[in-house]
Design an enzyme around this catalytic site. Structure first.
Site, PDB file in Angstrom:
ATOM      1  N   ASP A 170     -21.244 106.838 -62.959  1.00  0.00           N
ATOM      2  CA  ASP A 170     -21.582 105.814 -61.958  1.00  0.00           C
ATOM      3  C   ASP A 170     -22.033 104.522 -62.628  1.00  0.00           C
ATOM      4  OD1 ASP A 170     -20.929 107.661 -60.077  1.00  0.00           O
ATOM      5  OD2 ASP A 170     -22.961 108.014 -59.339  1.00  0.00           O
ATOM      6  N   GLU A 195     -13.153  97.844 -67.831  1.00  0.00           N
ATOM      7  CA  GLU A 195     -12.380  98.974 -67.302  1.00  0.00           C
ATOM      8  C   GLU A 195     -11.988  99.930 -68.430  1.00  0.00           C
ATOM      9  OE1 GLU A 195     -11.851  99.477 -63.910  1.00  0.00           O
ATOM     10  OE2 GLU A 195     -11.153 101.416 -64.629  1.00  0.00           O
TER      11      GLU A 195
HETATM   12  N1  LIG Z   1     -18.819 116.063 -64.085  1.00  0.00           N
HETATM   13  C1  LIG Z   1     -19.315 115.377 -63.046  1.00  0.00           C
HETATM   14  N2  LIG Z   1     -20.553 115.681 -62.564  1.00  0.00           N
HETATM   15  C2  LIG Z   1     -21.077 115.006 -61.513  1.00  0.00           C
HETATM   16  N3  LIG Z   1     -20.444 114.006 -60.861  1.00  0.00           N
HETATM   17  C3  LIG Z   1     -19.215 113.647 -61.289  1.00  0.00           C
HETATM   18  C4  LIG Z   1     -18.584 114.316 -62.391  1.00  0.00           C
HETATM   19  N4  LIG Z   1     -17.357 113.762 -62.588  1.00  0.00           N
HETATM   20  C5  LIG Z   1     -17.248 112.792 -61.655  1.00  0.00           C
HETATM   21  N5  LIG Z   1     -18.347 112.709 -60.876  1.00  0.00           N
HETATM   22  C6  LIG Z   1     -18.568 111.751 -59.755  1.00  0.00           C
HETATM   23  O1  LIG Z   1     -17.316 111.361 -59.222  1.00  0.00           O
HETATM   24  C7  LIG Z   1     -17.102 109.948 -59.407  1.00  0.00           C
HETATM   25  C8  LIG Z   1     -15.653 109.686 -59.748  1.00  0.00           C
HETATM   26  O2  LIG Z   1     -15.390 110.264 -61.010  1.00  0.00           O
HETATM   27  P1  LIG Z   1     -13.930 110.307 -61.638  1.00  0.00           P
HETATM   28  O3  LIG Z   1     -14.016 110.894 -63.002  1.00  0.00           O
HETATM   29  O4  LIG Z   1     -13.001 110.945 -60.664  1.00  0.00           O
HETATM   30  O5  LIG Z   1     -13.598 108.784 -61.798  1.00  0.00           O
HETATM   31  P2  LIG Z   1     -12.493 107.890 -61.103  1.00  0.00           P
HETATM   32  O6  LIG Z   1     -12.097 108.416 -59.766  1.00  0.00           O
HETATM   33  O7  LIG Z   1     -11.445 107.652 -62.103  1.00  0.00           O
HETATM   34  O8  LIG Z   1     -13.471 106.645 -60.882  1.00  0.00           O
HETATM   35  P3  LIG Z   1     -13.272 105.101 -61.101  1.00  0.00           P
HETATM   36  O9  LIG Z   1     -12.824 104.630 -59.764  1.00  0.00           O
HETATM   37  O10 LIG Z   1     -14.658 104.603 -61.471  1.00  0.00           O
HETATM   38  O11 LIG Z   1     -12.287 104.908 -62.222  1.00  0.00           O
HETATM   39  C9  LIG Z   1     -18.091 109.538 -60.517  1.00  0.00           C
HETATM   40  O12 LIG Z   1     -18.448 108.167 -60.426  1.00  0.00           O
HETATM   41  C10 LIG Z   1     -19.261 110.480 -60.241  1.00  0.00           C
HETATM   42  O13 LIG Z   1     -20.083 109.989 -59.173  1.00  0.00           O
END
Ligand SMILES: Nc1ncnc2c1ncn2[C@@H]1O[C@H](COP(=O)(O)OP(=O)(O)OP(=O)(O)O)[C@@H](O)[C@H]1O
Length: 122
Positions: free
Chosen positions: A91, A64
């Protein structure tokens, strides 16, 4: 010149604290790990079982933390813009956490399941 070890240690602790503050999933993993440890202590498992449980919990928390590092680095590099490579990177990092969490759940079941079953079956 190399930095003093205590400075590196302090930065590493600051990184862990920042991830706990900012990442809900990190707090969920911590709570699950603490619950598993409380159950293990109650069941009185042996040293080898504690070793397996400690490794399993650490694996998830470390994954994590790496996921958080990848997210921050990707956000910095992409400047907040959507990009297919940013998606692939985030991802994949999230997938690594999922793999570790699934393996840890199996280890938890193998370590805690039998003694819990024996206790409840009596
Ligand atoms: N700059 C980007 N370009 C394309 N897709 C993105 C981008 N940023 C995020 N994503 C997509 O949105 C998802 C969630 O990204 P985010 O940065 O919000 O992480 P999070 O909600 O903290 O996720 P996690 O639950 O893994 O901690 C990513 O896994 C990806 O699929």
């Amino acid at each position: 010149m190399a930095r003093p070890f205590r400075d590196s240690l302090s930065d590493a602790c600051a990184g862990i604290a920042a991830a706990i503050r900012s990442e809900r999933n990190m707090r969920i993993h911590l709570a699950a790990g603490a619950a598993a440890c409380a159950l293990a202590a109650w069941l009185g498992i042996g040293p080898l079982q504690w070793a397996a449980l400690t490794l399993a919990i650490s694996l998830v928390l470390a994954a994590e933390l790496m996921n958080t590092a990848v997210e921050r680095a990707v956000d910095l590099a992409s400047g907040g813009k959507l990009h297919p490579l940013a998606k692939v990177a985030k991802d994949a990092a999230a997938g690594a956490v999922l793999v570790c969490a699934a393996a840890s759940a199996v280890i938890g079941l193998l370590v805690l399941g039998p003694p819990l079953w024996r206790l409840l079956a009596v």
